[in-house]
Structure formats: C-alpha cells, structure tokens
Design an enzyme around this catalytic site. Structure first.
Site, PDB file in Angstrom:
ATOM      1  N   GLU A  19       0.671   7.412  15.505  1.00 30.66           N
ATOM      2  CA  GLU A  19       1.985   8.041  15.732  1.00 30.66           C
ATOM      3  C   GLU A  19       2.216   8.143  17.241  1.00 30.66           C
ATOM      4  OE1 GLU A  19       1.602  11.801  13.806  1.00 30.66           O
ATOM      5  OE2 GLU A  19       3.459  11.481  12.739  1.00 30.66           O
ATOM      6  N   GLU A  46       2.078  18.029   4.211  1.00 36.44           N
ATOM      7  CA  GLU A  46       3.106  17.169   4.821  1.00 36.44           C
ATOM      8  C   GLU A  46       2.523  16.709   6.143  1.00 36.44           C
ATOM      9  OE1 GLU A  46       6.209  17.318   1.959  1.00 36.44           O
ATOM     10  OE2 GLU A  46       5.760  16.079   3.694  1.00 36.44           O
ATOM     11  N   LYS A  91       1.488  31.029   9.385  1.00 31.90           N
ATOM     12  CA  LYS A  91       0.860  30.911  10.697  1.00 31.90           C
ATOM     13  C   LYS A  91       1.594  29.783  11.438  1.00 31.90           C
ATOM     14  CE  LYS A  91      -1.603  28.575  12.738  1.00 31.90           C
ATOM     15  NZ  LYS A  91      -1.266  27.898  14.062  1.00 31.90           N
ATOM     16  N   CYS A 111       7.705  13.502  12.400  1.00 32.90           N
ATOM     17  CA  CYS A 111       6.798  12.720  11.551  1.00 32.90           C
ATOM     18  C   CYS A 111       7.522  11.576  10.871  1.00 32.90           C
ATOM     19  CB  CYS A 111       6.170  13.613  10.494  1.00 32.90           C
ATOM     20  SG  CYS A 111       7.405  14.350   9.434  1.00 32.90           S
TER      21      CYS A 111
END
Ligand code: NAI
Ligand SMILES: O=C(O)[C@H](O)CS(=O)(=O)O
Length: 484
Positions: free
Chosen positions: A388, A257, A181, A291
């Site tokens: 982040e 992850e 997906k 990331c």
C-alpha cells in the site's frame, strides 16, 4: 492550534461509564497537528486498568441496552445522527485539525460517517428471524437473532470519524455496548462523537472511548478480556493478524477491515476523461491515505500514453496546502514515517525504471507534504506494486489483453477494492466476475456508501460494514425447537 470554535466538542478526557475521566496515574500524551506538529491536545494515556473498567461498564450496561425495544434504540441513534449533522462544521474542524485532510473532505467524512448512524437507526428495527417448517409433526422451529454482547472497536487515523461510526452504529443498533480505542494520532473525533452520544441519550456504559498512546496494551485487554464478545478492527493487515491471534484465545468473533492494494484498470474502450476523473477521486482522496485508494493503475497499451498525459495534466491542477484553506485538495501525510515511506517507494520505482511525469518530490511547503505524483513505465519489480503506497503517488502500468489485466490485478494477497473503466458489456461482466476483491467500482472511482456491504476478502479482512449485511457482524443466531 486551529480555532476549534466549539469547546463543548473539543474534549481532553476519555469517556468511560458516562464520565469524562483522566488516566488513573494522570499521565497524558500529546495530540499534534500534522500541519506544523504543534500540540493541539493532551489526552489521558490509559492502560490495562482503565480498559478493564470500560469493558466492565459496557458489560454492566448490556442487559438494559439490549432489552430496550428496537424503536427505542433506533430513536437514540437517530438523535445522534441529527446531532452529528447539526455539528458537521465543528466536527469537520476537529477532524482536519488532528488528521490534516482538507476541511471540505473532513466534512464529507462526517456526513459519510453519520450516514451509517442514520442507516442503522433504521436497520435496528429490521433484525428479523425465521420460522422454519418443523422436521416432524410435533416440532416447530423458530430462529431468533440476539446481540452478541460487549464489542471492542479499534480504529485507524485516516478516517477518525467514519471508521468509528461505520463499526459502532450497527453494534449499538443490534443492542451491543461498545468500547472504542481510536488511533493515538486522531482521538479527538472519537471524543466529539462521545459527547454527542451523551447528548443523544445513550445510557452510561453503552458507549466508551479509551485514549492511549499504548495501543498494544489496550488491544491485548480488548482481545483477551472474556467480557468482550466481539472485536471489530479497522487498520493494517499486520495488526489485524495480531488481533485475530489474540482474540482466538477466547474464540471471540472478529470483523477485520484491513489493508488493500486496489487495481485501477483503464481499457481501450473507456471514456478516458471519466477514467481520469475517477482516478483522481480514487487515488488522491485523503492524500492517498485510504485503504480503497487506487494503488496500481493499469492502462491498455493502445491508450496508455494518452491516459498518462491526461492524468498528469489533472494532477498538476491539484492544490497542496493546509486543509483549513479553501480549495486545497491535498493535505499533509499523517507523520514523518509516512512521508519517508512514500519517498522510499518513489526512489525505488525510479531506480527500477519508472519515469516521473509530474511530482516525485517532497513538497516545497515542507513538513509532511508530498507532491501529487504520476509515474509511468511502472513494473512488478517495484516495491509499490506489492505494498500500500498510502500517499499521493500513481504508478501507471501497461497491459495488452483483458486476461492479462485480470491476472496482474489479482496478483496480490489483498482483496479489498478494485476499479475498472470500459464500456463493452461482455468485458464488464467478465472482468467484474474475474476480479478477486470484495468491491468493484465500474466506471467510477468512488464506491463507499452506507447502503452497500463494505469489506474485503483474502488478507484484506472479513466481515462487512454498511448495508443490511452490516448488522449481522454484531448478532448471534439462536434457534428454538418447540415440541408440541
Ligand atoms: N479496510 C478498511 O476499511 C481500512 C483499512 N485501513 C488500513 O489501516 C492502515 C492505516 O491505518 P493505521 O492506523 O496506520 O493502521 P494500524 O494498523 O497501524 O493502526 C490501526 C489501529 O490499531 C491500533 N494498533 C496498532 N498496533 C496495535 C496492536 N498491536 N494492538 C492493538 N491495536 C493496535 C492503532 O493504535 C490504531 O488505533 C492501512 O493499512 C489501511 O489500509 C485504514 C482504514 C480503513
Ligand atoms: O480507507 C478507509 O479508511 C475508508 O474505508 C475509505 S472510505 O470508506 O471512506 O472509502
């Protein structure tokens, strides 16, 4: 719409059980170009029923796929790799069109993503077990490794090709069928991979791609359907926690992850030019939307001003623009929400004492472009220290001692990537061992490769992608005890 010159790879249907199909109710959702918000594709807006169909197709395909020899699976993976390399330009164009990164960067992602397929085409033939000396004279023990079964993979928009191949190449190599997906923002790269997988000879049902604007519904089915034995997710920590909870109902194995908050430490014995080069590579790749981007840059007090100025000088040379244009380094952010978040981070930092050395504004190009930015005098009160940034903004913090650097670097719930520049060998070992991260870049800002075990600790996730370790996430271990 960009000229996607290979219509064969530009798919506007989902891929289930070897068929290109629409949604049961023929509903669609739009995929937009991040440069100008123009519609580039209308894709099937699928739901629970279509996801169930894909999972059942994968389940039905499992026995034959796992029973192929390792060499047979390896050959199909290798063919898939060869096709990806043959079509690297077309795949890169599709990726830039839907995600926005500069074309050369997109082609780099295609090569990086394909390198996992190449790597696991080889690893497929090295899934070794063990023979263990028996615990009694009449006993013999053998350990065998078998594929875990149907894998559900959910992937992000920032690397729409590589985050899929990095996950499903080991799964397919191990003998597992997959249901993917992709993000609703960047599904076209996944469909192009499916087209090439079909050409490579993957049997029907082994590789399925669900497209949907309703990730929650698809995710619920993938994480709760008992036919799915493994969930592999790449994305935010927030969503990773949701999926982990949902998967616990059927005790599914999960690989996560997740998000990061990478420190980038520059010691006073560092090669400053090399450190600036590494900071540019780590911070501004994909417009800062990775990331593993440097999220907090720490410069030791003796070289702080020099490092900030050198970095700002290099950042001023970065070209912002449409990723299809040559020499563009920085594309747009993925959407308006992302731009709003970056603006908020910079405004908050300025209110708390940050000084804008370069950038600091929405770009004059408009849309979701943001100026590559360097902020000095950053401190831990600022929001961007703890979250982040996911944008082209580099806050630079001061530190005095090695111990202080390790302490502040580790002061985060995340533990994905980290970086530092220095030359003293004792310092290098002490800092490398002291950093609480899954990966440490030492005198380099680029650490990602198929040969190494990519992944994090703490709230950056679990499991590893790439290297000899990557296939273990898709294997179950069984031991046989022989009475003789
Ligand atoms: N550790 C790693 O290797 C990577 C981590 N990331 C992280 O991902 C984030 C950015 O990517 P995004 O796509 O915005 O992350 P996201 O977590 O919002 O979405 C990732 C995927 O999950 C799906 N999703 C969202 N909510 C869901 C739900 N409730 N149930 C099921 N699926 C759901 C999305 O449609 C997408 O396909 C950042 O935090 C970044 O650090 C991104 C790439 C690599
Ligand atoms: O951030 C990501 O999405 C990737 O993991 C970064 S990398 O693997 O391309 O470095």
């Amino acid at each position: 719409m960009q000229d996607l010159n290979n219509p064969k790879l530009f798919k506007q249907q989902a891929f289930i059980d070897g068929q290109w199909v629409g949604a049961n109710d023929n509903k669609t959702f739009s995929v937009r170009n991040p440069f100008d918000e123009s519609v580039i594709a209308e894709l099937p807006d699928m739901g629970k029923a279509e996801t169930q169909k894909a999972i059942e197709a994968a389940h039905d395909a499992f026995p034959a796929w796992k029973d192929k020899t390792a060499a047979e699976r390896s050959a199909i993976l290798r063919k898939w790799f060869d096709l990806q390399m043959e079509y690297v330009d077309d795949l890169g164009k599709i990726l830039t069109t839907e995600q926005g990164k500069p074309l050369e960067e997109a082609k780099g992602e295609i090569r990086y993503g394909a390198s996992f397929v190449e790597w696991f085409a080889e690893e497929a033939k090295r899934i070794y077990g063990d023979v263990i000396p028996g615990h009694a004279a009449d006993k013999r023990i053998v350990v065998i490794k078998q594929p875990i079964g149907v894998v559900g993979a959910i992937t992000p928009w920032n690397f729409p090709n590589a985050m899929i191949t990095r996950k499903i190449a080991p799964a397919l190599a191990a003998g597992c069928p997959v249901v993917v997906k992709p993000s609703k923002d960047t599904p076209l790269s996944a469909l192009a991979l499916a087209e090439l997988a079909e050409q490579a000879g993957f049997p029907k049902g082994v590789f399925n791609v669900i497209t949907s604007s309703n990730s929650k519904v698809i995710g619920e089915e993938i994480t709760t359907n008992p036919l799915v034995k493994k969930v592999s997710f790449t994305g935010s920590t927030e969503v990773g926690k949701i999926l982990m909870k949902q998967a616990s109902g059927t005790v599914k194995k999960v690989s996560l992850e997740l998000g990061g908050n990478a420190p980038f430490i520059v010691f006073d014995d560092a090669d400053l030019d090399a450190a600036v080069e590494g900071a540019i590579a780590s911070k501004y790749r994909n417009a800062g939307q990775t990331c593993v981007c440097a999220n907090r840059l720490y410069a030791q007090e003796g070289i702080y001003d020099q490092f900030v100025e050198k970095l700002a000088e290099a950042v001023r040379n970065l070209k912002v623009g449409n990723g299809m244009e040559k020499k563009v380094n920085i594309g747009p952010l993925i959407n308006q929400d992302a731009l709003d978040k970056v603006e908020d981070f910079v405004d908050d930092a300025k209110q708390k004492g940050a000084k804008v050395i370069t950038g600091g504004n929405k770009h004059k190009l408009g849309g979701t472009f943001y100026e590559p930015t360097v902020l000095s005098e950053a401190n831990e009160k600022m929001k961007l220290t703890h979250e982040e940034i996911f944008g082209p903004v580099a806050p630079v913090y001061r530190f005095k001692t090695d111990e202080e650097a390790i302490k502040v670097a580790n002061d985060t719930p995340f533990g994905l990537a980290s970086y530092f520049y220095g030359r003293d060998i004792s310092r290098i070992w002490n800092v490398a061992e002291g950093l609480e991260y899954g990966m440490v870049g030492i005198n380099t800002g680029m650490i990602s490769t198929a040969v190494a075990p990519f992944g994090g600790i703490k709230e950056s996730g679990m499991g590893r992608e790439g290297s000899k370790y990557g296939i273990e996430d898709y294997i179950v271990i069984k031991y046989l005890c022989f009475g003789i």
